[in-house]
Scaffold this active site. Sequence first.
Site, PDB file in Angstrom:
ATOM      1  N   LYS A   1      -7.705  21.873   3.207  1.00 42.86           N
ATOM      2  CA  LYS A   1      -8.940  21.440   1.958  1.00 42.86           C
ATOM      3  C   LYS A   1      -8.925  22.835   1.085  1.00 42.86           C
ATOM      4  CE  LYS A   1     -13.380  21.660   2.966  1.00 42.86           C
ATOM      5  NZ  LYS A   1     -14.147  22.447   1.861  1.00 42.86           N
ATOM      6  N   ASN A   2      -9.431  23.897   1.605  1.00 44.43           N
ATOM      7  CA  ASN A   2      -9.794  25.178   0.872  1.00 44.43           C
ATOM      8  C   ASN A   2      -8.606  25.769   0.407  1.00 44.43           C
ATOM      9  OD1 ASN A   2     -12.377  24.634   1.764  1.00 44.43           O
ATOM     10  ND2 ASN A   2     -12.482  26.486   3.212  1.00 44.43           N
TER      11      ASN A   2
ATOM     12  N   CYS B   1     -21.663  21.172   0.595  1.00 43.53           N
ATOM     13  CA  CYS B   1     -22.504  20.926   1.894  1.00 43.53           C
ATOM     14  C   CYS B   1     -23.853  21.981   1.808  1.00 43.53           C
ATOM     15  CB  CYS B   1     -21.628  21.437   3.017  1.00 43.53           C
ATOM     16  SG  CYS B   1     -20.292  20.268   3.362  1.00 43.53           S
TER      17      CYS B   1
ATOM     18  N   ARG C   1     -26.143  28.915  -1.412  1.00 40.92           N
ATOM     19  CA  ARG C   1     -25.029  29.039  -2.168  1.00 40.92           C
ATOM     20  C   ARG C   1     -24.939  29.272  -3.788  1.00 40.92           C
ATOM     21  NH1 ARG C   1     -20.734  24.799   0.508  1.00 40.92           N
ATOM     22  NH2 ARG C   1     -19.320  26.664   0.388  1.00 40.92           N
TER      23      ARG C   1
ATOM     24  N   ASP D   1     -16.577  28.632   9.251  1.00 39.50           N
ATOM     25  CA  ASP D   1     -15.996  27.244   9.135  1.00 39.50           C
ATOM     26  C   ASP D   1     -15.746  26.733  10.717  1.00 39.50           C
ATOM     27  OD1 ASP D   1     -16.566  27.201   6.651  1.00 39.50           O
ATOM     28  OD2 ASP D   1     -14.437  26.869   5.861  1.00 39.50           O
TER      29      ASP D   1
ATOM     30  N   ARG E   1     -15.002  14.557   3.918  1.00 38.32           N
ATOM     31  CA  ARG E   1     -15.171  15.452   2.947  1.00 38.32           C
ATOM     32  C   ARG E   1     -13.655  16.438   3.264  1.00 38.32           C
ATOM     33  NH1 ARG E   1     -20.656  17.664   0.876  1.00 38.32           N
ATOM     34  NH2 ARG E   1     -20.035  17.102  -1.310  1.00 38.32           N
TER      35      ARG E   1
HETATM   36  C1  UD1 Z   1     -15.623  29.101   0.716  1.00 38.21           C
HETATM   37  C2  UD1 Z   1     -15.104  27.752   1.482  1.00 38.21           C
HETATM   38  C3  UD1 Z   1     -16.050  27.338   2.597  1.00 38.21           C
HETATM   39  C4  UD1 Z   1     -16.142  28.846   3.574  1.00 38.21           C
HETATM   40  C5  UD1 Z   1     -16.624  29.961   3.013  1.00 38.21           C
HETATM   41  C6  UD1 Z   1     -16.635  31.277   3.796  1.00 38.21           C
HETATM   42  C7  UD1 Z   1     -13.920  26.425  -0.377  1.00 38.21           C
HETATM   43  C8  UD1 Z   1     -13.997  25.164  -1.017  1.00 38.21           C
HETATM   44  N1  UD1 Z   1     -15.025  26.735   0.614  1.00 38.21           N
HETATM   45  O1  UD1 Z   1     -16.772  28.699   0.278  1.00 38.21           O
HETATM   46  O2  UD1 Z   1     -15.383  26.431   3.473  1.00 38.21           O
HETATM   47  O3  UD1 Z   1     -17.217  28.379   4.576  1.00 38.21           O
HETATM   48  O4  UD1 Z   1     -15.594  30.085   1.717  1.00 38.21           O
HETATM   49  O5  UD1 Z   1     -15.324  31.411   4.098  1.00 38.21           O
HETATM   50  O6  UD1 Z   1     -13.037  27.293  -0.170  1.00 38.21           O
HETATM   51  N2  UD1 Z   1     -22.541  33.999  -2.384  1.00 38.21           N
HETATM   52  C9  UD1 Z   1     -23.475  34.371  -2.917  1.00 38.21           C
HETATM   53  N3  UD1 Z   1     -23.358  34.597  -4.452  1.00 38.21           N
HETATM   54  C10 UD1 Z   1     -22.171  33.814  -5.231  1.00 38.21           C
HETATM   55  C11 UD1 Z   1     -21.072  33.262  -4.102  1.00 38.21           C
HETATM   56  C12 UD1 Z   1     -21.350  33.484  -2.839  1.00 38.21           C
HETATM   57  O7  UD1 Z   1     -24.523  35.049  -2.689  1.00 38.21           O
HETATM   58  O8  UD1 Z   1     -22.032  33.859  -6.218  1.00 38.21           O
HETATM   59  C13 UD1 Z   1     -22.657  34.049  -0.901  1.00 38.21           C
HETATM   60  C14 UD1 Z   1     -22.821  32.499  -0.383  1.00 38.21           C
HETATM   61  O9  UD1 Z   1     -24.184  32.109  -0.373  1.00 38.21           O
HETATM   62  C15 UD1 Z   1     -22.586  32.955   1.048  1.00 38.21           C
HETATM   63  C16 UD1 Z   1     -21.507  33.925   1.064  1.00 38.21           C
HETATM   64  O10 UD1 Z   1     -21.654  34.611  -0.204  1.00 38.21           O
HETATM   65  O11 UD1 Z   1     -23.486  33.167   1.844  1.00 38.21           O
HETATM   66  C17 UD1 Z   1     -19.975  33.471   1.042  1.00 38.21           C
HETATM   67  O12 UD1 Z   1     -19.718  32.770   0.184  1.00 38.21           O
HETATM   68  P1  UD1 Z   1     -18.175  32.374  -0.440  1.00 38.21           P
HETATM   69  O13 UD1 Z   1     -17.442  33.452   0.203  1.00 38.21           O
HETATM   70  O14 UD1 Z   1     -18.337  32.416  -1.851  1.00 38.21           O
HETATM   71  O15 UD1 Z   1     -17.910  30.777   0.068  1.00 38.21           O
HETATM   72  P2  UD1 Z   1     -17.471  29.571  -0.901  1.00 38.21           P
HETATM   73  O16 UD1 Z   1     -16.480  30.226  -1.980  1.00 38.21           O
HETATM   74  O17 UD1 Z   1     -18.640  28.891  -1.439  1.00 38.21           O
END
Ligand code: UD1
Length: 416
Positions: free
Chosen positions: A22-23, A116, A121, A304, A396
């Site tokens: 998925k990711n 989710c 986020r 995850d 999902r």
């Molecule tokens: C991706 C994965 C998700 C996984 C996560 C961490 C996909 C579609 N999803 O999510 O399954 O759990 O990586 O391995 O690939 N953050 C901020 N500001 C931002 C972006 C992120 O504060 O602009 C914080 C988030 O709230 C979270 C942390 O950074 O606490 C990690 O987020 P991130 O690595 O960005 O995860 P996703 O890309 O959303």
Amino acid sequence: MSYVKIEGGNKLEGELFLQGSKNAVLPILAASILCRGKVMLHHCPDISDVRNLLYTLSFSGVKSTFKEGLLELDTTDAKPYRFGPELAGKTRGGVLLLGACWGRFHEAGMAYPGGCVIGARPIDLHCRVFRQLGAILTEESEGVMLRGCPAGGRVMLSYPSVGATENAVLAAVCATGTTVICGAAREPEITELCRFLNSAGGRIRGMGTSRIVIEGVNGLYGTEYTVSGDRIVAGTYLAAAAVTAGEVCLCGTGQVCLNGILECFRKMGNRVYREGDSVILRAPKRLRAVPGIVTAPYPAFPTDMQSQTVAMLAMAEGESCVTETVFESRFGVVPELQRMGADIKRIGRSVFIRGTEHLHGATVTATDLRSGAALVLAGLAAEGETCVAGYEYIARGYEDICGTLGRLGAMTVVAE
Ligand code: UD1
């Protein structure tokens, strides 16, 4: 709301072929917008996150056909589109359309993304990345607008966000000049996105390290690519064998990076080994506790797999502690496991688990994709019947979870 009904107590045994990731596929779907022509993706998982992103892409003029794992996309007539909340809210992967659309059309607009509910986020890191690449960015209550031509430069990430790194890559691949991303996330899914883009004419190196270098190209063309197996789904099905004292052979995992996950399963007393293109897990009669598991960005233990691991340890012998450092509210599984008889205490970002020999069936609710998977695992091992409400979350990311577990001997069914 649909739910998964599980009759617990069956030992799971047999062989499975691992679904696509998925990711990995979600950023690749976004990236396809940058490829002028046809994109063929093999081993694409049939999950609702993919279907939802395809639906969103259709508003931007991307045509697609999806049959038996082969996804064909045609982006020849793609055009800019401002994605509203009803589209942006469908999947967190949608946020990647910002970088990809801006890269192709030099304008992009989107409401704040969904996904989710596992914490706030925010997308501040994404916005900072776009600004560092020259975007004229306006943030309004209903979302973000990007304008201007992406210009290569230095991107500094204060935290290795997976999505922000992917958006930086997507925005920079067709930018003018060279981009260096410092502090990039190193997840295998980022390497996969870069490989896909390179197969379409991109010039990216350093992926898999925290310094990615991208030489901007004039445009990308159509390509054919095979999506790798899903490492989290692999971990989940291995865990299903582990909690039922079973044995599973997971095929199609040769290239799948299971860093952190297999070490943890071994500490619990499972025999886990690779054989050719497969991973085999043989579970002990009862799992052993693991004192300190800490989730963190790759290559550490993946967030995850945290909920599924808490479910496993709820039945292990001894006391375990799991600390979540990536998402602040990712312990939605804990009160639900308590309803099934688990002895778990949460203090801040850590949970302390005293393993009980048996969980009992109950009606529980998934709060996100992985907590849903974790509750299914608990139900497989519990005595009696468990109903996990919120099948929509599980769908999902898991392709036909009941059919798949059924092939290993589980008694599970989706009901309305
Ligand atoms: C991706 C994965 C998700 C996984 C996560 C961490 C996909 C579609 N999803 O999510 O399954 O759990 O990586 O391995 O690939 N953050 C901020 N500001 C931002 C972006 C992120 O504060 O602009 C914080 C988030 O709230 C979270 C942390 O950074 O606490 C990690 O987020 P991130 O690595 O960005 O995860 P996703 O890309 O959303």
